[in-house]
Design an enzyme around this catalytic site. Structure first.
Site, PDB file in Angstrom:
ATOM      1  N   CYS A  56       0.885  -1.080  -0.103  1.00 45.29           N
ATOM      2  CA  CYS A  56       0.025   0.135   0.063  1.00 45.29           C
ATOM      3  C   CYS A  56       0.865   1.237  -0.077  1.00 45.29           C
ATOM      4  O   CYS A  56       0.600   2.300  -0.621  1.00 45.29           O
ATOM      5  CB  CYS A  56      -1.097  -0.061   1.060  1.00 45.29           C
ATOM      6  N   HIS A 162      -2.216   1.253   7.302  1.00 46.90           N
ATOM      7  CA  HIS A 162      -2.463   1.367   5.614  1.00 46.90           C
ATOM      8  C   HIS A 162      -2.130   2.486   5.283  1.00 46.90           C
ATOM      9  O   HIS A 162      -1.933   3.500   6.052  1.00 46.90           O
ATOM     10  CB  HIS A 162      -3.623   1.167   5.501  1.00 46.90           C
ATOM     11  N   ASP A 180      -8.380   4.790  -1.852  1.00 45.39           N
ATOM     12  CA  ASP A 180      -7.901   3.514  -1.256  1.00 45.39           C
ATOM     13  C   ASP A 180      -7.242   2.764  -2.512  1.00 45.39           C
ATOM     14  O   ASP A 180      -7.847   2.110  -3.273  1.00 45.39           O
ATOM     15  CB  ASP A 180      -9.039   2.807  -0.618  1.00 45.39           C
TER      16      ASP A 180
END
Length: 503
Positions: A56, A162, A180
């Site tokens: 991520c 994240h 995201d």
């Protein structure tokens, strides 16, 4: 037979609002009207899904770097220069990131290494009002972007740590749009800014530090045009320690009398594999990509490299370094060679084999690429000055590929032989100018231990960045920032010190 696995997750709402829902669309249109979605368009143009469950941070950074149109200076696949997760490995190996993810501090360092301008804040060194100000600032323009490091559980989502970019802001509702990068899991969504702040305020158990956010923008000029430091080889720790810690102590302990003795002290104990630490940047291309001519972009990049090389070779320090390297009597130089002695085709063989591996998209492959049919020639067209090109064939198993390496050459003594001779070639980047650039990049305090006041003054005049031409000055300061970043890594201070590396 049942197949194990997961297909997406249901987005917990509240607190999040799905970007594609009626409410999400309404928030989007209202934010557009208020002018706080300006960063969205560039980000959505380069929106990507992380290619590994723990990538991520890498996906967020490569997405932002591409949105800012920062040139990585090296090719991704084919002829294309483009940031990809696989290229972001200077602070942590991809295998480590794949298994453990990446920390906030190391992602900040990666952004610095990639050439971006970075401002990073942990939540214990900032406050929600400052965060709101930065989100609004970047959402109102397309020249900076925010990456948030947060704990998913605070948003009632599955998982913990994240990273994702912030793609816009709704001022009236005080909500941020999270783009995201784990799109296989959750879609883009709006979240209340105060809850996002709480999610960033959780401690990352792997580092014991708070999470936070970073502002990423373009530098004034692309850095690292000709030289760069590499931490891909395991020896970088020893080389960085020698340059930053040992050299100042050696100069303080020795009673040096002149510049040659100063350089001898530095080179005497220089690790033999320092050449894996500092590199000059060559451009490799498939011959069929553009044939026997150079594109305008290639000419422009080569011209900048050649100007940097010329400016290095015009420094007083370069003359002293070259003199020392040419001295056959000096035992400290036994592992070093001058530019005249470095064989360009052999350099090209190594570079082009590696380049062919990258161009084929197999940079991590164990397959061996072999170099054949080396030929050094000049390209000259439309009255342009000759360009040195090493042409060759790279073989991998049963396949072969024709590859060129474009070589920046100094203006001095330039005489190419277009018949393919390798005996008359312009002075390409070599040990003497690479060492000069590295010495210029050392911090000013490196030399402070020299006892002779007159000699110290002379050294300072030779290594001063203030008197360098602008292009070379920026190149040297970029190397110096890289040195400071590597020192932070070596001392495990990457999580504590998030500031811009010293220049």
């Amino acid at each position: 037979m049942a197949m194990a696995g997961l297909y997406r997750r249901v987005l917990p709402s509240p607190p999040a609002v799905d970007f594609a829902s009626l409410e999400g669309k309404k928030l989007f249109l209202e934010a557009i009207q208020k002018g706080t979605m300006e960063n969205f368009y560039r980000l959505i143009s380069y929106f990507q899904t992380q290619s590994e469950p723990a990538y991520c941070g890498l996906a967020s950074l490569s997405m932002v770097l591409n949105a800012l149109a920062i040139d990585p200076g090296r090719k991704w696949k084919g002829p294309w220069r483009w940031f990809d997760e696989s290229m972001l490995d200077c602070c942590e190996s991809l295998e480590t990131v794949k298994s453990k993810g990446i920390s906030f501090g190391k992602l900040v360092s990666l952004a610095h290494c990639a050439g971006a301008k970075v401002e990073a804040f942990r939540t214990n060194h900032s406050n929600i009002d400052e965060f709101r100000k930065y989100v609004m600032r970047c959402s109102s323009s397309d020249d900076c972007h925010v990456i948030s490091s947060y704990d998913r559980s605070v948003l009632k989502q599955t998982g913990t740590g994240h990273f994702s970019p912030v793609g816009g802001y709704h001022a009236e509702k005080d909500m941020a749009l999270i783009l995201d990068v784990a799109r296989f899991k959750y879609p883009p969504h709006w979240v209340p800014l105060n809850i996002l702040w709480d999610a960033m305020s959780n401690v990352d158990e792997s580092t014991g530090q708070r999470r936070g956010f970073m502002l990423i923008s373009r530098p004034h000029r692309e850095p690292g045009q000709l030289y760069t430091l590499s931490c891909k080889h395991e020896s970088w720790v020893g080389v960085a320690k020698y340059l930053m810690d040992d050299v100042p102590l050696l100069l303080k302990s020795e009673d040096v009398k002149d510049i040659q003795e100063v350089l001898s002290v530095v080179f005497m104990s220089l690790p033999s594999n320092f050449e894996d630490f500092i590199k000059w940047v060559a451009e490799v291309r498939r011959r069929e990509d553009i044939g026997q001519t150079l594109s305008m972009e290639e000419k422009a990049r080569l011209a900048v490299k050649e100007e940097v090389l010329k400016q290095v070779q015009e420094t007083g320090l370069y003359k002293h370094v070259s003199e020392l390297l040419l001295s056959s009597k000096n035992s400290c130089c036994r592992n070093l060679t001058s530019g005249c002695e470095e064989d360009l085709p052999n350099i090209a063989a190594s570079v082009c084999c590696h380049g062919a591996q990258i161009l084929s998209g197999n940079s991590a492959s164990p397959l061996v690429y072999c170099w054949q049919e080396a030929c050094v020639k000049c390209l000259k067209a439309n009255g342009d000055k000759p360009v040195t090109v090493v042409c060759g064939t790279v073989v991998n198993g049963g396949s072969e590929e024709k590859v060129d390496m474009l070589v920046p050459s100094s203006q001095m003594n330039l005489s190419c032989c277009c018949a393919g001779s390798i005996n008359h070639i312009g002075l390409h980047p070599a040990s003497n100018d690479v060492l000069t650039a590295l010495l210029l990049a050392l911090p000013q305090k490196t030399w402070s231990g020299i006892k002779d006041v007159k000699l110290l003054k002379e050294v300072y005049s030779l290594v001063s960045t203030a008197s360098l031409p602008t292009l070379l000055q920026e190149e040297v300061l970029h190397l110096r920032r890289q040195l400071h970043l590597l020192k932070r890594c070596q001392e495990n201070r990457i999580e504590e010190d998030l500031g811009e590396p010293l220049s």
